[in-house]
Scaffold this motif. Structure first.
Motif, PDB file in Angstrom:
ATOM      1  N   ARG A   1       4.077  -9.945 -10.234  1.00 44.77           N
ATOM      2  CA  ARG A   1       4.352 -10.292  -8.823  1.00 44.77           C
ATOM      3  C   ARG A   1       4.564  -9.036  -7.997  1.00 44.77           C
ATOM      4  NH1 ARG A   1       3.832 -11.421  -4.323  1.00 44.77           N
ATOM      5  NH2 ARG A   1       5.248 -12.636  -3.066  1.00 44.77           N
ATOM      6  N   VAL A   2       5.414  -8.128  -8.467  1.00 48.07           N
ATOM      7  CA  VAL A   2       5.668  -6.886  -7.739  1.00 48.07           C
ATOM      8  C   VAL A   2       4.420  -6.005  -7.758  1.00 48.07           C
ATOM      9  CG1 VAL A   2       7.058  -4.770  -7.667  1.00 48.07           C
ATOM     10  CG2 VAL A   2       8.151  -6.977  -8.118  1.00 48.07           C
TER      11      VAL A   2
ATOM     12  N   MET B   1       1.251  -6.855  -7.924  1.00 48.11           N
ATOM     13  CA  MET B   1       0.238  -7.357  -6.987  1.00 48.11           C
ATOM     14  C   MET B   1       0.597  -7.000  -5.548  1.00 48.11           C
ATOM     15  SD  MET B   1      -0.712 -11.080  -8.644  1.00 48.11           S
ATOM     16  CE  MET B   1      -1.532 -11.601  -7.160  1.00 48.11           C
ATOM     17  N   THR B   2       1.867  -7.051  -5.238  1.00 49.08           N
ATOM     18  CA  THR B   2       2.294  -6.702  -3.877  1.00 49.08           C
ATOM     19  C   THR B   2       2.078  -5.221  -3.611  1.00 49.08           C
ATOM     20  OG1 THR B   2       3.908  -8.491  -3.916  1.00 49.08           O
ATOM     21  CG2 THR B   2       4.222  -6.777  -2.260  1.00 49.08           C
ATOM     22  N   LEU B   3       2.462  -4.367  -4.567  1.00 46.87           N
ATOM     23  CA  LEU B   3       2.224  -2.930  -4.400  1.00 46.87           C
ATOM     24  C   LEU B   3       0.735  -2.629  -4.295  1.00 46.87           C
ATOM     25  CD1 LEU B   3       4.866  -1.535  -6.921  1.00 46.87           C
ATOM     26  CD2 LEU B   3       4.967  -1.438  -4.416  1.00 46.87           C
ATOM     27  N   GLU B   4      -0.066  -3.330  -5.078  1.00 48.72           N
ATOM     28  CA  GLU B   4      -1.520  -3.149  -5.017  1.00 48.72           C
ATOM     29  C   GLU B   4      -2.049  -3.561  -3.645  1.00 48.72           C
ATOM     30  OE1 GLU B   4      -5.541  -4.475  -7.468  1.00 48.72           O
ATOM     31  OE2 GLU B   4      -3.617  -5.375  -8.007  1.00 48.72           O
ATOM     32  N   SER B   5      -1.491  -4.626  -3.072  1.00 44.55           N
ATOM     33  CA  SER B   5      -1.977  -5.116  -1.777  1.00 44.55           C
ATOM     34  C   SER B   5      -1.685  -4.147  -0.631  1.00 44.55           C
ATOM     35  CB  SER B   5      -1.379  -6.494  -1.459  1.00 44.55           C
ATOM     36  OG  SER B   5      -0.024  -6.371  -1.060  1.00 44.55           O
ATOM     37  N   VAL B   6      -0.753  -3.213  -0.853  1.00 41.21           N
ATOM     38  CA  VAL B   6      -0.460  -2.223   0.192  1.00 41.21           C
ATOM     39  C   VAL B   6      -1.033  -0.852  -0.133  1.00 41.21           C
ATOM     40  CG1 VAL B   6       1.563  -3.449   1.056  1.00 41.21           C
ATOM     41  CG2 VAL B   6       1.853  -1.710  -0.702  1.00 41.21           C
TER      42      VAL B   6
ATOM     43  N   ARG C   1      -4.192  -0.567  -9.040  1.00 43.96           N
ATOM     44  CA  ARG C   1      -3.682  -1.704  -9.826  1.00 43.96           C
ATOM     45  C   ARG C   1      -2.784  -1.263 -10.981  1.00 43.96           C
ATOM     46  NH1 ARG C   1      -5.026  -5.320 -14.114  1.00 43.96           N
ATOM     47  NH2 ARG C   1      -4.363  -7.415 -13.561  1.00 43.96           N
TER      48      ARG C   1
ATOM     49  N   ALA D   1       0.438   0.379  -9.846  1.00 43.83           N
ATOM     50  CA  ALA D   1       1.341  -0.650  -9.327  1.00 43.83           C
ATOM     51  C   ALA D   1       2.033  -1.390 -10.468  1.00 43.83           C
ATOM     52  CB  ALA D   1       0.566  -1.619  -8.438  1.00 43.83           C
TER      53      ALA D   1
ATOM     54  N   ALA E   1       5.996  -1.217 -11.201  1.00 41.58           N
ATOM     55  CA  ALA E   1       6.734  -2.484 -11.238  1.00 41.58           C
ATOM     56  C   ALA E   1       7.451  -2.651 -12.573  1.00 41.58           C
ATOM     57  CB  ALA E   1       5.773  -3.647 -10.987  1.00 41.58           C
TER      58      ALA E   1
END
Length: 158
Positions: free
Chosen positions: A13-14, A16-21, A25, A28, A32
């Motif tokens: 979960r964390v 994916m969020t770091l990857e989205s910003v 991958r 991140a 996490a």
């Protein structure tokens, strides 16, 4: 102790969020993992096993995280082979933010020098002046944030 499945769900979960910003991958996921897992130091092998990833993927990810100053690389105790990786300290985000202040100051200075190269009143100069001013504002705000964060933590009901 948290179950391995719950740990992996939290890491994903964390991650994916770091990857989205904008973080890669694997970087991140590694970051996490070191935030969510209970240990405070990790070998590359432990990270690979914990994330079910290849050693090569972990190697590139930790290199990027060390370069970004999100992780610290230390030699294994007793001169053993391999490195140990850890977050900067217990207050990782305040430390990371504080480490970014010189970067903001550098950007502010460079943009300020570029402003002086352009004609007064030109649209490009106005945009660079606004950029310089934003970096100045950000630097001043960031410089005070660790103290505000500490006060917030002291006064926050738990």
């Amino acid at each position: 102790m948290i179950s391995e499945d719950r740990l992996h769900a939290a890491v994903e979960r964390v991650g994916m969020t770091l990857e989205s910003v904008g973080m890669s991958r694997m970087s991140a996921r590694v970051f996490a993992y070191v935030l969510a897992e209970d240990s405070d130091r990790y070998t590359a092998r432990e990270l690979a096993e914990g994330l079910r990833a290849s050693p090569a993927a972990i190697s590139g990810a930790v290199r990027a995280l060390v370069d970004a100053r999100l992780l610290i690389r230390e030699r294994a105790p007793g001169g053993g082979r391999g490195d140990i990786f850890r977050v900067v300290d217990d207050d990782v985000w305040a430390t990371i933010l504080s480490a970014r202040i010189p970067l903001i100051e550098h950007l502010q200075k460079a943009v300020g020098e570029a402003v002086e190269m352009l004609d007064d009143g030109s649209p490009g100069r106005r945009r660079l002046e606004q950029t310089r001013d934003f970096f100045e504002f950000s630097q001043q705000d960031m410089a005070g944030m660790p103290a505000r964060w500490a006060a917030y933590q002291r006064n926050r009901p738990r």
